[in-house]
Design a protein around this motif. Sequence first.
Motif, PDB file in Angstrom:
ATOM      1  N   TYR A  14      23.580  38.091  42.529  1.00  0.00           N
ATOM      2  CA  TYR A  14      23.868  36.672  43.069  1.00  0.00           C
ATOM      3  C   TYR A  14      23.163  36.747  44.332  1.00  0.00           C
ATOM      4  CZ  TYR A  14      27.420  36.835  39.586  1.00  0.00           C
ATOM      5  OH  TYR A  14      28.052  36.640  38.367  1.00  0.00           O
ATOM      6  N   VAL A  15      21.840  37.019  44.168  1.00  0.00           N
ATOM      7  CA  VAL A  15      20.855  36.649  45.181  1.00  0.00           C
ATOM      8  C   VAL A  15      20.775  35.033  45.193  1.00  0.00           C
ATOM      9  CG1 VAL A  15      18.939  36.862  43.448  1.00  0.00           C
ATOM     10  CG2 VAL A  15      18.589  36.760  46.161  1.00  0.00           C
ATOM     11  N   GLU A  16      20.586  34.347  46.115  1.00  0.00           N
ATOM     12  CA  GLU A  16      20.327  32.948  46.020  1.00  0.00           C
ATOM     13  C   GLU A  16      18.894  32.613  45.216  1.00  0.00           C
ATOM     14  OE1 GLU A  16      20.462  28.895  45.951  1.00  0.00           O
ATOM     15  OE2 GLU A  16      18.456  30.113  46.788  1.00  0.00           O
ATOM     16  N   ASP A  17      19.113  31.880  44.392  1.00  0.00           N
ATOM     17  CA  ASP A  17      18.178  31.480  43.231  1.00  0.00           C
ATOM     18  C   ASP A  17      16.847  30.969  43.929  1.00  0.00           C
ATOM     19  OD1 ASP A  17      17.771  31.065  40.103  1.00  0.00           O
ATOM     20  OD2 ASP A  17      17.094  29.398  41.131  1.00  0.00           O
ATOM     21  N   TYR A  18      16.755  29.849  44.735  1.00  0.00           N
ATOM     22  CA  TYR A  18      15.621  29.362  45.272  1.00  0.00           C
ATOM     23  C   TYR A  18      15.113  30.342  46.126  1.00  0.00           C
ATOM     24  CZ  TYR A  18      17.310  24.925  43.488  1.00  0.00           C
ATOM     25  OH  TYR A  18      17.763  23.836  42.916  1.00  0.00           O
ATOM     26  N   GLU A  19      15.754  31.140  46.689  1.00  0.00           N
ATOM     27  CA  GLU A  19      15.566  32.181  47.865  1.00  0.00           C
ATOM     28  C   GLU A  19      14.692  33.281  47.356  1.00  0.00           C
ATOM     29  OE1 GLU A  19      18.701  30.505  51.240  1.00  0.00           O
ATOM     30  OE2 GLU A  19      18.712  32.439  50.647  1.00  0.00           O
ATOM     31  N   ILE A  20      14.867  33.689  46.030  1.00  0.00           N
ATOM     32  CA  ILE A  20      14.088  34.695  45.293  1.00  0.00           C
ATOM     33  C   ILE A  20      12.895  34.061  44.684  1.00  0.00           C
ATOM     34  CG2 ILE A  20      15.650  34.684  43.542  1.00  0.00           C
ATOM     35  CD1 ILE A  20      14.928  37.937  43.602  1.00  0.00           C
ATOM     36  N   MET A  21      13.357  33.102  43.836  1.00  0.00           N
ATOM     37  CA  MET A  21      12.269  32.316  43.012  1.00  0.00           C
ATOM     38  C   MET A  21      11.316  31.580  43.893  1.00  0.00           C
ATOM     39  SD  MET A  21      13.188  32.632  39.663  1.00  0.00           S
ATOM     40  CE  MET A  21      14.817  32.506  38.841  1.00  0.00           C
ATOM     41  N   VAL A  22      11.539  31.119  44.672  1.00  0.00           N
ATOM     42  CA  VAL A  22      10.344  30.312  45.581  1.00  0.00           C
ATOM     43  C   VAL A  22       9.231  31.109  46.040  1.00  0.00           C
ATOM     44  CG1 VAL A  22       9.712  28.370  47.097  1.00  0.00           C
ATOM     45  CG2 VAL A  22      11.575  28.037  45.592  1.00  0.00           C
ATOM     46  N   PRO A  88      15.796  37.654  50.696  1.00  0.00           N
ATOM     47  CA  PRO A  88      16.497  36.814  50.586  1.00  0.00           C
ATOM     48  C   PRO A  88      17.973  36.786  50.789  1.00  0.00           C
ATOM     49  CG  PRO A  88      15.716  37.633  48.507  1.00  0.00           C
ATOM     50  CD  PRO A  88      15.271  38.363  49.801  1.00  0.00           C
ATOM     51  N   GLY A  89      18.669  35.720  50.634  1.00  0.00           N
ATOM     52  CA  GLY A  89      19.985  35.408  51.005  1.00  0.00           C
ATOM     53  C   GLY A  89      21.077  35.664  49.715  1.00  0.00           C
ATOM     54  N   GLY A  90      22.181  34.759  49.731  1.00  0.00           N
ATOM     55  CA  GLY A  90      22.971  34.658  48.857  1.00  0.00           C
ATOM     56  C   GLY A  90      24.081  35.661  49.136  1.00  0.00           C
ATOM     57  N   ARG A  91      25.040  35.872  48.132  1.00  0.00           N
ATOM     58  CA  ARG A  91      25.775  36.894  48.236  1.00  0.00           C
ATOM     59  C   ARG A  91      25.437  38.403  48.101  1.00  0.00           C
ATOM     60  NH1 ARG A  91      29.951  36.749  44.499  1.00  0.00           N
ATOM     61  NH2 ARG A  91      28.926  35.147  43.099  1.00  0.00           N
ATOM     62  N   MET A  92      24.180  38.506  47.606  1.00  0.00           N
ATOM     63  CA  MET A  92      23.592  39.985  47.549  1.00  0.00           C
ATOM     64  C   MET A  92      23.718  40.922  49.141  1.00  0.00           C
ATOM     65  SD  MET A  92      19.567  40.654  47.426  1.00  0.00           S
ATOM     66  CE  MET A  92      19.234  39.884  48.876  1.00  0.00           C
ATOM     67  N   PRO A  93      23.323  40.077  49.986  1.00  0.00           N
ATOM     68  CA  PRO A  93      23.357  40.816  51.232  1.00  0.00           C
ATOM     69  C   PRO A  93      24.597  41.598  51.589  1.00  0.00           C
ATOM     70  CG  PRO A  93      22.045  38.752  51.454  1.00  0.00           C
ATOM     71  CD  PRO A  93      22.707  38.866  50.177  1.00  0.00           C
ATOM     72  N   GLU A  94      25.845  40.751  51.364  1.00  0.00           N
ATOM     73  CA  GLU A  94      27.128  41.307  51.892  1.00  0.00           C
ATOM     74  C   GLU A  94      27.530  42.691  51.110  1.00  0.00           C
ATOM     75  OE1 GLU A  94      30.258  39.452  48.776  1.00  0.00           O
ATOM     76  OE2 GLU A  94      29.779  38.179  50.372  1.00  0.00           O
ATOM     77  N   TYR A  95      26.725  43.113  50.066  1.00  0.00           N
ATOM     78  CA  TYR A  95      27.044  44.545  49.514  1.00  0.00           C
ATOM     79  C   TYR A  95      25.675  45.367  49.551  1.00  0.00           C
ATOM     80  CZ  TYR A  95      24.942  42.959  45.125  1.00  0.00           C
ATOM     81  OH  TYR A  95      24.117  42.173  44.148  1.00  0.00           O
ATOM     82  N   LEU A  96      24.508  44.847  49.655  1.00  0.00           N
ATOM     83  CA  LEU A  96      23.402  45.480  49.700  1.00  0.00           C
ATOM     84  C   LEU A  96      23.253  46.380  51.289  1.00  0.00           C
ATOM     85  CD1 LEU A  96      20.393  43.993  48.142  1.00  0.00           C
ATOM     86  CD2 LEU A  96      21.814  45.615  47.182  1.00  0.00           C
ATOM     87  N   ARG A  97      24.118  45.538  52.122  1.00  0.00           N
ATOM     88  CA  ARG A  97      23.872  46.321  53.470  1.00  0.00           C
ATOM     89  C   ARG A  97      24.746  47.545  53.388  1.00  0.00           C
ATOM     90  NH1 ARG A  97      27.676  41.896  56.924  1.00  0.00           N
ATOM     91  NH2 ARG A  97      29.418  41.628  55.300  1.00  0.00           N
ATOM     92  N   LEU A  98      25.677  47.758  52.464  1.00  0.00           N
ATOM     93  CA  LEU A  98      26.302  48.880  52.578  1.00  0.00           C
ATOM     94  C   LEU A  98      25.781  50.266  51.857  1.00  0.00           C
ATOM     95  CD1 LEU A  98      29.890  47.217  51.047  1.00  0.00           C
ATOM     96  CD2 LEU A  98      29.165  47.925  53.475  1.00  0.00           C
ATOM     97  N   ASP A  99      24.485  49.885  51.305  1.00  0.00           N
ATOM     98  CA  ASP A  99      23.828  50.898  50.681  1.00  0.00           C
ATOM     99  C   ASP A  99      22.900  51.548  51.696  1.00  0.00           C
ATOM    100  OD1 ASP A  99      21.503  52.202  49.202  1.00  0.00           O
ATOM    101  OD2 ASP A  99      22.447  50.816  47.281  1.00  0.00           O
ATOM    102  N   ALA A 100      22.713  52.736  51.891  1.00  0.00           N
ATOM    103  CA  ALA A 100      22.149  53.759  52.840  1.00  0.00           C
ATOM    104  C   ALA A 100      20.713  53.652  52.483  1.00  0.00           C
ATOM    105  CB  ALA A 100      22.674  55.038  53.065  1.00  0.00           C
TER     106      ALA A 100
END
Length: 192
Positions: A14-22, A88-100
């Motif tokens: 759930y990374v934002e599509d444009y924010e990874i692809m572009v 990039p953004g999207g919903r990915m950062p909300e859980y990746l920030r929990l990964d040490a």
Amino acid sequence: MANEIRLLMLAGDYVEDYEIMVPFQALQMVGYSVDVVSPGKKRGETVITAIHDFEGAQTYSEKPGHNFALTADFDAINTDDYIGLIVPGGRMPEYLRLDAKVISMVKAFSDRPIACICHGIQILTVAGLVKGRRVSAYPACRPEVEIAGGVYADIPVTEAITDDQLVTAPAWPAHPAWLAQFLKVLGANVSI
């Protein structure tokens, strides 16, 4: 290739599509090698993207995106091999920030160019990289920026801001400004 100039990009479901692809495609277009990694995943595996749009609601809408194939193994990354980081953004950062391991990886770029957009700032706040810096992000992330000691730049969604080697923007409509500023920080000489 021995002469590759390499950049690292974080990814997750759930990374934002444009924010990874572009940025992935644009940075390759101008000659950078971009390795995209996700915790617990290997090269060739995929992450699911989400398309966020601005359609007049109080917040963005979300639609299914694509399956994005990762280009490197997360566990095999040596951050010393890279000159910069893209978050990039999207919903990915909300859980990746929990990964040490993610936070440790991001901290390794504290003295190198970083391009961060939208909700990606959630990872940088946890990594301690916004304190004392003027940054932008999706407006809903403003409280997190301020709690982390950063100064939130309330700029148009089409703009970006650079503070030293950190380039941030509110969302994908800022890609032209965000990527141009990141290229400048990287020292790229791109002309048409």
